[in-house]
Design an enzyme around this catalytic site. Structure first.
Site, short mmCIF file in Angstrom:
data_model
loop_
_atom_site.label_atom_id
_atom_site.label_comp_id
_atom_site.label_asym_id
_atom_site.label_seq_id
_atom_site.Cartn_x
_atom_site.Cartn_y
_atom_site.Cartn_z
N ASP A 202 41.18 61.30 75.50
CA ASP A 202 41.68 62.13 74.46
C ASP A 202 42.71 61.58 72.79
O ASP A 202 43.52 61.31 72.88
CB ASP A 202 42.37 63.76 74.75
N HIS B 106 45.32 60.23 77.38
CA HIS B 106 45.30 60.20 76.24
C HIS B 106 46.08 59.02 75.36
O HIS B 106 46.39 58.48 75.95
CB HIS B 106 46.85 61.16 75.43
NI NI Z 1 44.17 66.78 72.64
#
Ligand code: NI
Length: 305
Positions: free
Chosen positions: A116, A257
């Protein structure tokens, strides 16, 4: 409020096998719903959690196993009508991705690695790690970062990874107007199309936060996760890898992430270890055989239970 009554999403009632982690997750859903603050979201992103907490996806490092189901839905708000027939109508789903799966995850061990908040400065390194293991992943990109790294986005697409929409500026969608929600998605779609030539068919709401009003504005599947590495908190590659490897099960969707150097540094070990355990690294659409549920959480395909 009757916590027990509210904490039992319908799918749990019919499941023959639910792990202790899943039950803990259900309780956490209730906490989320009753406190009005998304604990799960607070744990999965370094940014402020939604305060209205209407419906927040739930996860943590737990796995839900659902016999006969390719979908697990967790929501703190039963009224969210996640399976609203209107939303599930074929003509209403906005050309949901139906790629031909490279692997059949009903018969082999699959895991969907998801990244992400990029693209970012470490994404190219991540792409090299993934290529080494012929691994495909799903990138939930933020539109405002696609503008900064359009060539990285293009390379991500060219390498065969799936691109999902993670909004334009990573807001808490439940705090926006309907028009605001749509704008967040449309702007990002446009930028991804311009940079990579594809339109994201999946959406991941920031912080996993959504409610009925948000859902109504998004015809595409919402993709959550069921393994959270908390990599934004643990800026240590060994810790991130360990958290992923400890919790993964066939059918898992793991949240990372790629904007963190330490996360990208964890990936070679994750790939090596899971490959050794027989896992195939697939996109989210592949994990579900091209038919991603309206709210996808990650679940083990029946044959692997
Ligand atoms: Ni996010």
């Amino acid at each position: 409020m009757d916590i027990c009554a509210r904490s039992r999403p319908p799918f749990l009632a019919g499941a023959k096998r639910v792990t202790a982690g899943a039950l803990a997750a259900a309780v956490l859903v209730t906490l989320t719903a009753t406190t009005g603050v998304s604990q799960a979201a607070a744990r999965s992103d370094p940014r402020p959690a939604p305060s209205d907490g209407l419906s927040v996806a739930l996860f943590g490092a737990s796995e839900v196993s659902l016999p006969g189901a390719s979908l697990a839905v967790l929501s703190g708000a039963p009224e969210a009508a996640l399976l609203d027939p209107v939303l599930s109508a074929p003509g209403d789903t906005g050309s949901v991705a139906r790629p031909r799966p490279r692997v059949d995850c009903r018969h082999v061990k699959c895991v969907a690695l998801t990244f992400d908040d990029g693209p970012g400065r470490y994404t190219d390194t991540l792409l090299r790690h993934l290529a080494k293991y012929h691994a495909h992943a799903t990138f939930f990109v933020v539109g405002s970062n696609v503008v900064v790294y359009p060539r990285v986005l293009r390379r991500t697409v060219a390498a065969g990874h799936e691109i999902g929409n993670h909004t334009w500026s990573h807001p808490v969608l439940t705090r926006l107007s309907a028009a605001g929600v749509r704008s967040q998605l449309v702007r990002t779609d446009r930028e991804v199309k311009a940079a990579g030539g594809v339109v994201p068919q999946l959406v991941r709401p920031p912080y996993g936060a959504f409610n009925k009003a948000v859902r109504r504005q998004i015809a595409r599947p919402l993709v959550l996760w069921n393994v959270d590495t908390l990599d934004w908190r643990y800026r240590n590659s060994a810790t991130v890898a360990r958290r992923a490897l400890r919790a993964v099960r066939p059918g898992s969707i793991i949240l990372f992430h790629d904007i963190h150097r330490t996360t990208v540094g964890a990936i070679p070990h994750v790939l090596k270890s899971l490959a050794k355990r027989g896992y195939r690294f697939v996109t989210v659409s592949e994990l579900f055989g091209g038919h991603v549920p309206h709210v996808a959480f990650g679940a083990a395909p029946p044959k692997l239970l």
